[in-house]
Design a protein around this motif. Structure first.
Motif, PDB file in Angstrom:
ATOM      1  N   UNK A 188       0.856  -1.182   0.000  1.00  0.00           N
ATOM      2  CA  UNK A 188       0.000   0.000   0.000  1.00  0.00           C
ATOM      3  C   UNK A 188       0.891   1.230   0.000  1.00  0.00           C
ATOM      4  N   UNK A 189       0.790   2.031  -1.039  1.00  0.00           N
ATOM      5  CA  UNK A 189       1.621   3.221  -1.204  1.00  0.00           C
ATOM      6  C   UNK A 189       1.013   4.380  -0.428  1.00  0.00           C
ATOM      7  N   UNK A 190       1.757   4.885   0.542  1.00  0.00           N
ATOM      8  CA  UNK A 190       1.265   5.984   1.373  1.00  0.00           C
ATOM      9  C   UNK A 190       1.771   7.349   0.908  1.00  0.00           C
ATOM     10  N   UNK A 191       2.382   7.385  -0.292  1.00  0.00           N
ATOM     11  CA  UNK A 191       2.803   8.685  -0.813  1.00  0.00           C
ATOM     12  C   UNK A 191       1.574   9.563  -1.062  1.00  0.00           C
ATOM     13  N   UNK A 192       0.451   8.896  -1.400  1.00  0.00           N
ATOM     14  CA  UNK A 192      -0.848   9.564  -1.391  1.00  0.00           C
ATOM     15  C   UNK A 192      -1.554   9.118  -0.119  1.00  0.00           C
ATOM     16  N   UNK A 193      -1.915  10.047   0.763  1.00  0.00           N
ATOM     17  CA  UNK A 193      -2.507   9.665   2.049  1.00  0.00           C
ATOM     18  C   UNK A 193      -3.754   8.808   1.885  1.00  0.00           C
ATOM     19  N   UNK A 230      -2.853  20.899  25.125  1.00  0.00           N
ATOM     20  CA  UNK A 230      -1.750  20.049  24.671  1.00  0.00           C
ATOM     21  C   UNK A 230      -2.046  19.401  23.320  1.00  0.00           C
ATOM     22  N   UNK A 231      -3.308  19.047  23.072  1.00  0.00           N
ATOM     23  CA  UNK A 231      -3.678  18.507  21.763  1.00  0.00           C
ATOM     24  C   UNK A 231      -3.340  19.497  20.651  1.00  0.00           C
ATOM     25  N   UNK A 232      -3.626  20.752  20.880  1.00  0.00           N
ATOM     26  CA  UNK A 232      -3.347  21.756  19.847  1.00  0.00           C
ATOM     27  C   UNK A 232      -1.863  22.088  19.759  1.00  0.00           C
ATOM     28  N   UNK A 233      -1.132  21.888  20.845  1.00  0.00           N
ATOM     29  CA  UNK A 233       0.321  22.020  20.770  1.00  0.00           C
ATOM     30  C   UNK A 233       0.892  20.922  19.870  1.00  0.00           C
ATOM     31  N   UNK A 234       0.375  19.706  20.022  1.00  0.00           N
ATOM     32  CA  UNK A 234       0.816  18.603  19.153  1.00  0.00           C
ATOM     33  C   UNK A 234       0.483  18.910  17.703  1.00  0.00           C
ATOM     34  N   UNK A 235      -0.718  19.391  17.458  1.00  0.00           N
ATOM     35  CA  UNK A 235      -1.109  19.734  16.087  1.00  0.00           C
ATOM     36  C   UNK A 235      -0.204  20.819  15.507  1.00  0.00           C
ATOM     37  N   UNK A 236       0.081  21.827  16.308  1.00  0.00           N
ATOM     38  CA  UNK A 236       0.915  22.940  15.846  1.00  0.00           C
ATOM     39  C   UNK A 236       2.316  22.469  15.453  1.00  0.00           C
ATOM     40  N   UNK A 237       2.839  21.476  16.179  1.00  0.00           N
ATOM     41  CA  UNK A 237       4.216  21.022  15.966  1.00  0.00           C
ATOM     42  C   UNK A 237       4.281  19.627  15.327  1.00  0.00           C
ATOM     43  N   UNK A 238       3.197  19.213  14.711  1.00  0.00           N
ATOM     44  CA  UNK A 238       3.072  17.840  14.216  1.00  0.00           C
ATOM     45  C   UNK A 238       4.197  17.443  13.268  1.00  0.00           C
ATOM     46  N   UNK A 239       4.674  18.388  12.477  1.00  0.00           N
ATOM     47  CA  UNK A 239       5.709  18.056  11.493  1.00  0.00           C
ATOM     48  C   UNK A 239       7.000  17.562  12.145  1.00  0.00           C
ATOM     49  N   UNK A 240       7.186  17.837  13.450  1.00  0.00           N
ATOM     50  CA  UNK A 240       8.390  17.369  14.143  1.00  0.00           C
ATOM     51  C   UNK A 240       8.450  15.842  14.187  1.00  0.00           C
ATOM     52  N   UNK A 241       7.295  15.184  14.137  1.00  0.00           N
ATOM     53  CA  UNK A 241       7.279  13.719  14.164  1.00  0.00           C
ATOM     54  C   UNK A 241       7.867  13.114  12.894  1.00  0.00           C
ATOM     55  N   UNK A 300       2.289  16.549   7.035  1.00  0.00           N
ATOM     56  CA  UNK A 300       2.949  15.291   6.726  1.00  0.00           C
ATOM     57  C   UNK A 300       2.208  14.019   7.069  1.00  0.00           C
ATOM     58  N   UNK A 301       0.983  14.092   7.585  1.00  0.00           N
ATOM     59  CA  UNK A 301       0.236  12.878   7.919  1.00  0.00           C
ATOM     60  C   UNK A 301      -0.008  12.036   6.676  1.00  0.00           C
ATOM     61  N   UNK A 302       0.028  10.710   6.844  1.00  0.00           N
ATOM     62  CA  UNK A 302      -0.131   9.787   5.726  1.00  0.00           C
ATOM     63  C   UNK A 302      -1.426   8.990   5.787  1.00  0.00           C
ATOM     64  N   UNK A 303      -2.135   9.057   6.923  1.00  0.00           N
ATOM     65  CA  UNK A 303      -3.403   8.334   7.027  1.00  0.00           C
ATOM     66  C   UNK A 303      -4.332   9.078   7.975  1.00  0.00           C
ATOM     67  N   UNK A 304      -5.625   9.085   7.619  1.00  0.00           N
ATOM     68  CA  UNK A 304      -6.656   9.709   8.434  1.00  0.00           C
ATOM     69  C   UNK A 304      -7.622   8.631   8.909  1.00  0.00           C
TER      70      UNK A 304
END
Length: 274
Positions: free
Chosen positions: A10-15, A196-207, A250-254
């Motif tokens: 399964x190619x996740x290059x497209x979410x 804290x949830x919105x802090x994670x969202x704000x900095x999500x790209x760090x993952x 950068x999320x790959x799956x919803x």
């Protein structure tokens, strides 16, 4: 980025979109909706028609303060549904949402192809060894303690730094047990305050530094409806907004209740990045 499900890459290059199927009586949004075979199959068929690539089957409610369920009850709820879905949709990819290795293994034997563990192995020390032996993809979420008491454990010195350290250790443990296909879930709503949830969202790209596909599960959660002073039933628009932000970071799956809207979100995102 790819994951191997039953021999299919399964190619996740497209979410991709994972549709939620809760077969619990007490989930916060759709608990008790699907009580018989006809309702379950109709729900699954609708999600597939709307574009879901995966169906996430949960038989244990993990909402804050949810009642604990025995292993026997979780097996009794989940195995017949997995077998039913596979019988009618043999090409489907089912993710079994459980933190118990026995439930994971029995559902994989029944036809599921992914294990989605809210505890990343913390609540069952046999989980990673089991997943490694089964050679299926493994989704690891960030959470502290248990669903019953996690909201009492929201103290962090540096939330994102601690999450990255947590996942680094979990990835290393998973690799040790021979797990090749991994995804990580930041665990919105699990051992985190609204802020804290919105802090994670704000900095999500760090993952993204972990170089592991990120799954986002915010569908109709309290971080949306409490902020907007509404209800889970009225939180679809907020869900789509956060899903869009997550894709851009950068999320790959919803993982969602509302597949059609999530697929449209991904389609617009893909067009913007074509």
């Amino acid at each position: 980025m790819t994951i191997n499900c039953n021999g299919k890459l399964i190619d996740l290059s497209s979410p991709k979109v994972m549709g939620i199927l809760n077969i619990t009586p007490d989930s916060f949004y759709d608990g008790g909706k699907y009580k018989n075979e006809s309702e379950i199959l109709s729900r699954v068929e609708k999600m597939l028609q709307d574009g879901a690539h995966f169906i996430d089957l949960g038989a244990y409610s993990s909402r804050p303060g949810a009642r604990a369920v025995s292993v026997q009850e979780e097996l009794k709820r989940s195995i017949p549904v997995t077998e039913l879905i596979i019988k009618h949709f043999p090409e489907i990819h089912i993710s079994i949402d459980t933190f118990r290795s026995v439930v994971a293994e029995e559902n994989i034997k029944a036809g599921a192809s992914i294990v989605n563990d809210i505890s990343a192995g913390s609540l069952d020390k046999e989980m990673m060894q089991t997943v490694g032996r089964l050679q299926v993809p493994y989704i690891m979420m960030h959470m502290k303690h248990t669903p019953q008491d996690m909201q009492k454990h929201t103290d962090y010195e540096d939330l994102l730094k601690e999450m990255i350290f947590y996942f680094s250790e979990k990835v290393s443990e998973a690799r040790f047990h021979g797990i090749n296909d991994l995804m990580i879930d930041p665990g919105f709503g699990f051992a985190k305050t609204l802020e804290q949830n919105y802090e994670v969202l704000q900095k999500l790209e760090l993952l993204n530094i972990l170089d592991i596909p990120v799954l986002i599960g915010v569908s109709r959660k309290s971080m949306i409806y409490k902020l907007l002073e509404t209800t889970p039933e009225e939180a679809l628009n907020g869900t789509s907004v956060i899903n869009t932000i997550s894709l851009m970071k950068g999320a790959r799956m919803l993982r969602v209740h509302d597949v059609k809207e999530a697929v449209e979100t991904v389609k617009i995102f893909n067009q913007m990045n074509a």
